[in-house]
Design a protein around this motif. Structure first.
Motif, PDB file in Angstrom:
ATOM      1  N   ALA A  12      -4.333   3.393   6.872  1.00 49.18           N
ATOM      2  CA  ALA A  12      -4.491   4.143   8.119  1.00 49.18           C
ATOM      3  C   ALA A  12      -4.698   5.625   7.836  1.00 49.18           C
ATOM      4  O   ALA A  12      -4.279   6.138   6.796  1.00 49.18           O
ATOM      5  CB  ALA A  12      -3.261   3.950   9.009  1.00 49.18           C
ATOM      6  N   THR A  58      -7.300   2.952  17.488  1.00 47.35           N
ATOM      7  CA  THR A  58      -6.739   4.295  17.386  1.00 47.35           C
ATOM      8  C   THR A  58      -5.712   4.478  18.495  1.00 47.35           C
ATOM      9  O   THR A  58      -5.949   4.066  19.631  1.00 47.35           O
ATOM     10  CB  THR A  58      -7.842   5.366  17.524  1.00 47.35           C
ATOM     11  OG1 THR A  58      -8.804   5.200  16.476  1.00 47.35           O
ATOM     12  CG2 THR A  58      -7.251   6.769  17.419  1.00 47.35           C
ATOM     13  N   ILE A 149      -3.242   7.922  15.030  1.00 45.75           N
ATOM     14  CA  ILE A 149      -3.352   6.992  13.907  1.00 45.75           C
ATOM     15  C   ILE A 149      -4.576   6.104  14.095  1.00 45.75           C
ATOM     16  O   ILE A 149      -4.745   5.473  15.144  1.00 45.75           O
ATOM     17  CB  ILE A 149      -2.086   6.126  13.781  1.00 45.75           C
ATOM     18  CG1 ILE A 149      -0.876   7.019  13.490  1.00 45.75           C
ATOM     19  CG2 ILE A 149      -2.249   5.076  12.683  1.00 45.75           C
ATOM     20  CD1 ILE A 149       0.434   6.267  13.409  1.00 45.75           C
ATOM     21  N   ILE A 151      -6.319   2.825  12.582  1.00 44.89           N
ATOM     22  CA  ILE A 151      -6.089   1.651  11.734  1.00 44.89           C
ATOM     23  C   ILE A 151      -7.396   1.324  11.017  1.00 44.89           C
ATOM     24  O   ILE A 151      -8.334   0.790  11.607  1.00 44.89           O
ATOM     25  CB  ILE A 151      -5.623   0.431  12.553  1.00 44.89           C
ATOM     26  CG1 ILE A 151      -4.388   0.773  13.384  1.00 44.89           C
ATOM     27  CG2 ILE A 151      -5.344  -0.752  11.629  1.00 44.89           C
ATOM     28  CD1 ILE A 151      -3.163   1.107  12.588  1.00 44.89           C
ATOM     29  N   LYS A 152      -7.447   1.657   9.759  1.00 39.77           N
ATOM     30  CA  LYS A 152      -8.683   1.500   8.990  1.00 39.77           C
ATOM     31  C   LYS A 152      -8.850   0.077   8.457  1.00 39.77           C
ATOM     32  O   LYS A 152      -9.928  -0.496   8.488  1.00 39.77           O
ATOM     33  CB  LYS A 152      -8.683   2.496   7.828  1.00 39.77           C
ATOM     34  CG  LYS A 152      -9.985   2.609   7.078  1.00 39.77           C
ATOM     35  CD  LYS A 152      -9.906   3.735   6.060  1.00 39.77           C
ATOM     36  CE  LYS A 152     -11.220   3.899   5.323  1.00 39.77           C
ATOM     37  NZ  LYS A 152     -12.322   4.286   6.210  1.00 39.77           N
TER      38      LYS A 152
END
Length: 244
Positions: A12, A58, A149, A151-152
């Motif tokens: 993230a 996000t 944040i 979240i990748k």
């Protein structure tokens, strides 16, 4: 679609935004969260928002000053000047008003060992009484912080073999952000007036190093990817950059 659960490992991007009396500030940090191991160290309202999220989502969490990290006047301490006792390689250092030093440089503080690198700012020097006043609060502690944040990537953890627990809110913020802001009008001392601090180990002309092409990067691929995303977001498309 994979969702964040107790067995997940989450890659993230944490973006911390905060405002001081001198401007708006933004800190970006790449995190690799082992949910099983790290979850209990995160703030409660962040934990609630994180669980169940999907790739690419996000979300934001707002923290009032003192909520993310406690701020207390009790962390402003008066010590004897002789307690400023840096280790051998730094013995010649003298205390300077407004400058940060590792907390471990100050001897005789309860629960503080010489290896403690938490920042402590000198906010008062009384030469007549041989006293120093130091602020040991985390520099950003008293400011409101908005955390976004992204979240990748979510990876399913197959097994747990231990490891180090990490507080992903504390790690990016405990030793840097906020140090540039003044304390009650006291300018942070970065020793810009001391040219010795900015000498390089090798003062050879840069042109010699760059005489031959050097096509390489000095950061890892993830950091490079994050920088590209950041530049795309903040730089106008038509801008011409001389160098990064």
């Amino acid at each position: 679609m994979e969702r964040v659960n107790i067995s997940s490992e989450v890659e993230a991007i944490f973006t911390f935004k905060w405002k001081s009396e001198f401007g708006l500030h933004e800190e970006n940090y790449f995190c690799k969260i082992n949910v099983w191991r790290d979850l209990d160290l995160l703030p409660e309202k962040l934990k609630e928002q994180l669980m169940g999220r999907e790739n690419g989502e996000t979300f934001s969490v707002f923290f009032k000053g003192g909520e993310l990290f406690p701020y207390s006047d009790e962390n402003i301490i008066e010590v004897e000047s002789k307690q400023f006792n840096p280790p051998k390689p730094f013995k010649l250092l003298k205390p300077r008003l407004g400058r940060f030093y590792p907390l471990g440089f100050f001897q005789g503080l309860a629960g503080v060992f010489s290896v403690n690198c938490s920042p402590a700012r000198i906010i008062g020097i009384d030469n007549e009484k041989s006293k120093l006043t130091i602020d040991t609060n985390i520099p950003i502690a008293k400011y409101d912080v908005n955390l976004t944040i992204f979240i990748k990537k979510i990876v399913k953890e197959l097994s747990e073999i231990g490891g180090e627990c990490k507080n992903w809110c504390l790690l990016p913020l405990e030793t840097g952000p906020g140090m540039q802001v003044r304390f009650d009008g006291i300018v942070t001392d970065f020793e810009f007036d001391n040219s010795e601090r900015f000498k390089r180990e090798d003062e050879t002309e840069d042109s010699i190093f760059y005489k031959e092409p050097r096509i390489t990067t000095h950061i890892d691929s993830q950091c490079n990817e994050n920088l590209i995303e950041l530049y795309n977001r903040i730089l106008p498309r038509e801008v011409k950059c001389l160098i990064f």
